[in-house]
Design an enzyme around this catalytic site. Structure first.
Site, PDB file in Angstrom:
ATOM      1  N   GLU A  64     -19.100 -32.104  87.514  1.00 59.62           N
ATOM      2  CA  GLU A  64     -18.489 -30.785  86.463  1.00 59.62           C
ATOM      3  C   GLU A  64     -19.669 -30.339  85.733  1.00 59.62           C
ATOM      4  O   GLU A  64     -20.296 -30.868  85.104  1.00 59.62           O
ATOM      5  CB  GLU A  64     -17.518 -31.623  85.574  1.00 59.62           C
ATOM      6  CG  GLU A  64     -16.985 -30.778  84.401  1.00 59.62           C
ATOM      7  CD  GLU A  64     -16.267 -29.297  84.940  1.00 59.62           C
ATOM      8  OE1 GLU A  64     -15.337 -29.326  85.719  1.00 59.62           O
ATOM      9  OE2 GLU A  64     -16.679 -28.138  84.672  1.00 59.62           O
ATOM     10  N   ALA A 110       0.838 -23.269  81.419  1.00 56.93           N
ATOM     11  CA  ALA A 110       1.524 -24.615  81.186  1.00 56.93           C
ATOM     12  C   ALA A 110       2.976 -24.631  81.520  1.00 56.93           C
ATOM     13  O   ALA A 110       3.707 -25.584  81.188  1.00 56.93           O
ATOM     14  CB  ALA A 110       1.391 -25.040  79.829  1.00 56.93           C
ATOM     15  N   HIS A 112       6.550 -24.464  87.531  1.00 58.46           N
ATOM     16  CA  HIS A 112       7.620 -23.463  88.207  1.00 58.46           C
ATOM     17  C   HIS A 112       8.227 -24.153  89.080  1.00 58.46           C
ATOM     18  O   HIS A 112       7.871 -25.211  89.615  1.00 58.46           O
ATOM     19  CB  HIS A 112       6.755 -22.495  88.916  1.00 58.46           C
ATOM     20  CG  HIS A 112       5.773 -21.718  88.005  1.00 58.46           C
ATOM     21  ND1 HIS A 112       6.096 -20.650  87.172  1.00 58.46           N
ATOM     22  CD2 HIS A 112       4.330 -21.687  88.083  1.00 58.46           C
ATOM     23  CE1 HIS A 112       5.142 -20.184  86.381  1.00 58.46           C
ATOM     24  NE2 HIS A 112       4.151 -20.951  87.093  1.00 58.46           N
ATOM     25  N   ILE A 146      -6.909 -21.512  94.193  1.00 62.92           N
ATOM     26  CA  ILE A 146      -5.731 -22.173  93.420  1.00 62.92           C
ATOM     27  C   ILE A 146      -5.211 -21.109  92.305  1.00 62.92           C
ATOM     28  O   ILE A 146      -5.749 -21.709  91.304  1.00 62.92           O
ATOM     29  CB  ILE A 146      -5.972 -23.590  93.220  1.00 62.92           C
ATOM     30  CG1 ILE A 146      -6.462 -24.253  94.494  1.00 62.92           C
ATOM     31  CG2 ILE A 146      -4.840 -24.459  92.489  1.00 62.92           C
ATOM     32  CD1 ILE A 146      -5.873 -24.451  95.437  1.00 62.92           C
ATOM     33  N   CYS A 191      -2.268 -29.503  59.740  1.00 63.04           N
ATOM     34  CA  CYS A 191      -1.017 -28.695  60.496  1.00 63.04           C
ATOM     35  C   CYS A 191      -0.570 -29.349  61.374  1.00 63.04           C
ATOM     36  O   CYS A 191       0.736 -29.311  61.655  1.00 63.04           O
ATOM     37  CB  CYS A 191      -1.713 -27.444  61.149  1.00 63.04           C
ATOM     38  SG  CYS A 191      -2.811 -26.537  59.704  1.00 63.04           S
ATOM     39  N   CYS A 231      -4.102 -23.414  60.918  1.00 65.04           N
ATOM     40  CA  CYS A 231      -5.319 -23.120  60.145  1.00 65.04           C
ATOM     41  C   CYS A 231      -6.467 -23.065  61.073  1.00 65.04           C
ATOM     42  O   CYS A 231      -7.661 -22.734  60.799  1.00 65.04           O
ATOM     43  CB  CYS A 231      -5.553 -24.177  59.150  1.00 65.04           C
ATOM     44  SG  CYS A 231      -6.547 -25.875  59.640  1.00 65.04           S
ATOM     45  N   CYS A 258      -9.919 -28.917  59.076  1.00 58.41           N
ATOM     46  CA  CYS A 258     -10.213 -30.268  59.672  1.00 58.41           C
ATOM     47  C   CYS A 258     -11.438 -30.226  60.400  1.00 58.41           C
ATOM     48  O   CYS A 258     -12.066 -31.234  60.563  1.00 58.41           O
ATOM     49  CB  CYS A 258      -8.991 -30.728  60.417  1.00 58.41           C
ATOM     50  SG  CYS A 258      -8.747 -29.619  61.888  1.00 58.41           S
TER      51      CYS A 258
END
Lengths: 426, 124, 492
Positions: C31, C46, C49, C338, C410, C445, C450
């Site tokens: 990768e 996301a 289908h 793809i 959050c 936020c 954080c």
């Protein structure tokens, strides 16, 4: 389940003032819940001075201002829990908090004071175009890295927005050896206090680009450059006015938003303009027994006013808790609306209970544009009540008007605030 | 000669007007809400002064930096020099609020003091 | 010597690595980025289908259908989010309405549940649907997922089962001699393998170009950029179903998509780009998205926008996926072009590569022997404090107090969850890797509160200086130096 008289969510300037006042007014079981490992809130990272002139009549650094309140707190028997996060709040005033020592705990308050403060608007919230590399922070996050953690975040800095935190960070970064290449403000005027314009930008010859915004960001890994453009009256970028800057850091000072996730969970209604709870003159929200103060209610520019508001909310929370409201209050009267009309963004309080008028009632508000020589017009049920001449008004400076009880007595429907600008025709 | 100026002493931001004689002598200051505005205006036209706040390294506490403030203002152009001098300070917790960390910095007659207390803290 | 080297660790590479790790094979995944699932897998809609849309006879049609039917059990097995939300294809005028019956007929042919609703009926189910909508085709099996969570879970299990994941390894040359490939990376590392699977997403054409002798590379990728808004999470999202417009030649159009964490996605638009690194947002595209979604829904709370992002689709010239052994290079398998419905098809694509390509090889010299591992390890599902009962949570905090310290206000993520994700098999080493795995910084936020704490935890747990913590890539610096002070004084 443990029960307290008053539980305060947030141990910053609003929460500390509220707690101390509630305690002083007869509440013995007062609890402050604070998320960070120590009390003090955002003041602790605001190391610059200028705090406390109204309340302490001297100019303190942010941490010193907090220290004063912590000293007052030590003289009380107020219980505090730090490193503790409130995760749920219900309208029957039961809340759940968590910390590493106790785990998840539910407690009930006869009264609750919301003092969670606010958060900064982010790059996402204003949909800034361009690439998404590292090196882009809100000014407050950068402030924490520098002032609390002790790290620099960059070498060549651009700042978007002329809010006070941005200006303060321009000076801070410069003093620590970075180069601030410019500040862009989308409005034709600055949003910061004049004092910060002067001593944070002018003193260091940092250019301010009014009516400009960011139209592109460059860099794949770390930020490498910023493009700004001039904007028209509708705040849209004008093609052909682009300017480019080499910068490895972008700090955003583009506004603050009250942090009201818990308020919403408890079913509290919010004001569209302030994004904080709707409150009455006793700083009570639309859920009886839950009060709000400080930046969770509306964003302030001076901490002194935050403390003052906290003090009031704490007082009314104590009163609520001692008067045993479940027995009274049932002579329900509809509150009257306090209206922010022409030229005014909002007025706090948003609602007024006529049966509970105070001897002196403060109204806090902001205008929507800077004005010289303007008149504040206050109307009672559509009739002129009072006019106030102002030499100078600006959105960045909160205004305060105090009305006496007798002025408000007899009001039935509506109290309205508006601005009459110089040269305007009726 | 009239000069307009916004007072920067406190966040009140009073809009002031200063009248000066030909030789620079200040004749009047108006628009200020307190005496500090008056003296600011006079000084700003002759010798501008600034307050300086920063942090110093601290060991053995919750944070790695201790915020500090000077006990008085310094000439505007001395800020860089004073920053450099302050950066040499390193302290150990505990530190008391308003504890003096260095006297007479850069011979300017002002001291560096802690703007908060900071206790000892054991990391878990 | 590896049996298979997979180039690219997106959702496809991850499924392949996972599915191959069940057999006694030596596998490596190369990768180029510092973490997996950072490209199209991170920036898409996301959606799983239902499979009604692709043209009959294409790989897209068969693999989408098959893939969508595999997802629920795959996600359950891995312990990752999956939610069947149903979807509306909403017609805004009568011309569009006339296209719905054919769509329904195609779905029925494929055994996909569907129904036709009048505008009024549709609005009863989705009160925020625009008044302009005249009719809707509903596809109840449409689902949503959390794509990079799936990829991370798959890869984690693969690595637990001896797959070697090599990050920051950009492939620069591939040579084939006799029956082995020699793969060289930018860092100068050499990998030898019997098979290469090209799952390099938008770079699949370039990877194949390294090895093909063909005059014209059959894989041609014209990346198409899609831009999105993310809205803050809410108890109940504006719409509970995926809302599509009626598709046109340009694609599926601009959608409203609820997410598994109760955010709402608005997007994507579609513009051709020539630069594969061009993933920035543009004012024009964002304005277009805003306008387009308002044709589908009303009351969209644009003030709740917390983030914008953009992703590149690996669109090919042929319009279909290319999944085949390269005709000129035996044992080099292309899994290319793809684009949508790539996510929905991913498990089926992997199965297709295994069963229809690798297992069907007959050549004795080239054939891989597929023997299932006996001691295949399953991943330990991460603890999500939010999903535990009160009793379970308190027991956990007693044992590990870090689960009682909320770091991300959050999304209410605890320090315990962050520490766990740093020390897992596919441990997070960067701020973005932590964010991808356990979500601090995904909320309103956007890491403002954080991020400093995540940096601190990463530095502490990895025993490195906060200065060495990166946002994402090795060049994505966060902190530049310590402030001057005491003995660290360097002079201004």
């Amino acid at each position: 389940m443990q029960e307290y008289d008053v539980i305060i969510i947030g141990g910053g300037s609003a929460g500390l003032a509220a707690a101390i006042e509630a305690y002083k007014n007869g509440c013995e079981k007062v609890l402050i819940l604070e998320r960070e490992k120590e009390l003090g809130g955002i003041l602790l990272q605001c190391i610059h001075n200028g705090f406390g002139l109204h309340l302490f009549h001297e100019e303190l650094a942010g941490p010193s201002y907090a220290e004063r309140y912590l000293m007052l707190l030590k003289e009380t028997k107020i219980e505090t829990k730090t490193d503790t996060m409130v995760i749920h709040l219900s309208k029957d005033k039961i809340l759940e908090y968590v910390n590493p020592k106790e785990g998840y705990v539910k407690v009930k308050g006869k009264a609750i004071v919301l003092a969670m403060g606010c958060r900064e608007r982010t790059r996402g919230a204003i949909s800034l175009p361009g690439s998404r590399p590292s090196g882009i922070w809100t000014a407050g996050t950068a402030q924490r890295y520098l002032n609390m953690e002790g790290y620099m975040v960059g070498k060549r800095v651009f700042i978007l927005g002329s809010g006070d935190i941005g200006l303060i960070m321009a000076r801070r970064m410069t003093l620590e050896g970075a180069t601030v290449v410019g500040v862009a403000e989308i409005m034709p005027y600055s949003n910061g206090l004049p004092r910060n314009m002067k001593q944070c930008l002018e003193d260091f010859h940092i250019p301010l680009y009014l009516s400009h915004t960011i139209t592109n960001l460059y860099g794949k890994d770390r930020l490498s450059g910023v493009q700004i453009s001039q904007v028209d009256e509708r705040l849209q970028a004008i093609k052909g006015t682009e300017k480019e800057f080499d910068a490895d850091t972008l700090l955003l000072s583009v506004g603050l938003i009250p942090e009201n996730a818990l308020s919403l969970e408890a079913g509290i209604l919010l004001n569209n303009r302030t994004k904080g709870p709707l409150v009455t003159q006793s700083y009570e929200t639309t859920v009886p027994g839950i009060f709000a103060c400080g930046n969770v209610l509306h964003v302030h520019d001076l901490v002194d006013f935050v403390s003052e508001e906290g003090k009031k909310a704490g007082y009314f929370a104590a009163k609520y808790c001692i008067d045993n409201p479940d027995l009274m209050e049932e002579t329900i009267q509809e509150p009257i609306t306090v209206e922010a009309a022409k030229g005014i963004i909002y007025v706090i309080p948003n609602q007024l209970y006529v049966n509970k008028l105070l001897e002196k009632q403060d109204f806090l508000f902001r205008v929507n544009t800077p004005l010289q020589e303007a008149t504040i017009i206050i109307e009672k049920d559509g009739m002129l009540l009072k006019t106030i001449q102002k030499k100078h008004l600006a959105p960045s400076e909160m205004e305060k008007v105090t009305l006496k009880k007798e002025e408000l007595e007899g009001i039935r429907g509506r109290l309205s605030f508006r601005i009459f600008a110089k040269g305007e025709t009726v | 000669m009239k000069t307009e100026m916004i007072c920067i002493v406190c966040p009140m931001s009073c809009h002031m007007e200063i009248e000066q004689a030909e030789d620079g002598t200040i004749l009047s200051v108006i628009g200020n809400s307190c005496n500090r505005g008056d003296s600011y205006a006079r000084k700003e036209l002759t010798m501008p002064m600034r307050m300086l706040t920063t942090t110093v390294a601290i060991e053995g506490s919750l944070h790695r930096r201790l915020p500090v403030i000077l006990t008085g203002e310094i000439p505007k152009e001395k800020q860089e020099e004073v920053m450099k001098e302050i950066s040499k300070i390193c302290v150990k917790a505990p530190v008391l609020y308003q504890q003096i960390l260095k006297q007479d910095i850069c011979d300017l007659g002002v001291a560096v003091m802690a703007s908060r207390s900071m206790d000892c803290y054991e990391n878990e | 010597m590896y049996d298979v080297v997979i180039v690219g660790a997106g959702i496809i590479g991850s499924f392949l690595a996972h599915d191959l790790s069940k057999y006694q094979l030596n596998i490596a995944v190369l990768e180029k980025n510092s973490d997996i699932a950072g490209e199209a897998t991170m920036s898409n809609s996301a959606i799983i289908h239902a499979g009604h849309d692709p043209k009959t006879g294409t790989l897209k049609a068969s693999l989408n259908l098959q893939g969508s039917r595999m997802y629920e059990s795959v996600c359950k097995e891995l312990g990752v989010s999956y939610k069947r939300t149903s979807a509306f294809v909403a017609a805004t005028n009568h011309e569009e309405e006339e296209l719905l019956p054919a769509m329904i007929a195609q779905a029925e042919e494929r055994d996909i549940p569907c129904m036709l609703l009048r505008g009024e009926e549709a609005r009863r189910k989705e009160p925020n649907l625009s008044e302009e909508i005249v009719a809707v085709a509903e596809f109840p099996t449409t689902a949503i997922c959390y794509p990079w969570e799936i990829a991370l879970a798959l890869m984690e299990e693969a690595v637990m089962n001896q797959v070697e994941l090599k990050l920051n390894e950009k492939v620069i040359t591939i040579e084939k001699d006799q029956n082995t490939f020699q793969i060289l990376t930018e860092k100068g590392n050499q990998y030898e393998s019997r098979y290469v699977i090209n799952a390099a997403g938008i770079y699949a054409d370039e990877i194949y170009q390294l090895v093909t002798k063909l005059e014209k590379n059959p894989i041609v990728i014209h990346p198409r950029k899609g831009e999105y808004f993310v809205l803050d999470r809410e108890e109940k999202t504006l719409v509970e179903r995926v809302i599509y417009p009626v598709p046109s030649e340009k694609g599926k159009g601009v959608l409203l998509v609820p997410t598994t964490h109760n955010n709402l996605l608005l997007g994507p638009n579609s513009t051709m780009v020539t630069d594969k690194e061009e993933k920035g947002n543009t004012t024009e595209a964002l304005a277009y998205v805003k306008e387009a979604v308002q044709k589908l829904a009303k009351n969209i709370p644009f003030e709740k926008i917390i983030r914008t992002f953009a992703g590149l689709r690996a669109s090919g010239e042929s319009g279909d996926f290319i999944i085949e052994e390269a005709m000129d290079v035996p044992c080099f398998i292309n899994v290319a072009q793809i684009e949508s419905p790539g996510l929905a098809s991913a498990p089926a694509i992997s199965e297709y590569v295994l069963h229809e390509i690798l297992m069907k090889k007959e050549d004795q010299d080239q054939k891989l022997i597929f023997i299932q591992k006996e001691n295949y390890l399953k991943r330990r599902h991460p603890i999500r404090v939010k999903d535990l009962s009160e009793e379970e949570r308190n027991k956990l905090v007693k044992e590990q107090p870090a689960y009682g310290r909320v770091i991300c206000r959050c999304e209410q993520i605890t320090e315990g969850e962050i520490i766990d994700t740093i020390h897992r098999t596919l441990g997070a080493k960067t701020v973005k890797a932590v964010k991808k795995r356990v979500r601090p910084g995904m909320g309103r936020c956007q890491g403002g509160f954080c991020e400093p704490r995540v940096v601190e935890i990463l530095a502490r747990e990895l025993h490195i200086s906060p200065l060495d913590i990166r946002m994402d890539s090795p060049e994505s610096l966060l902190l530049t130096r310590e402030l001057w002070g005491g003995d660290k004084h360097a002079g201004i």
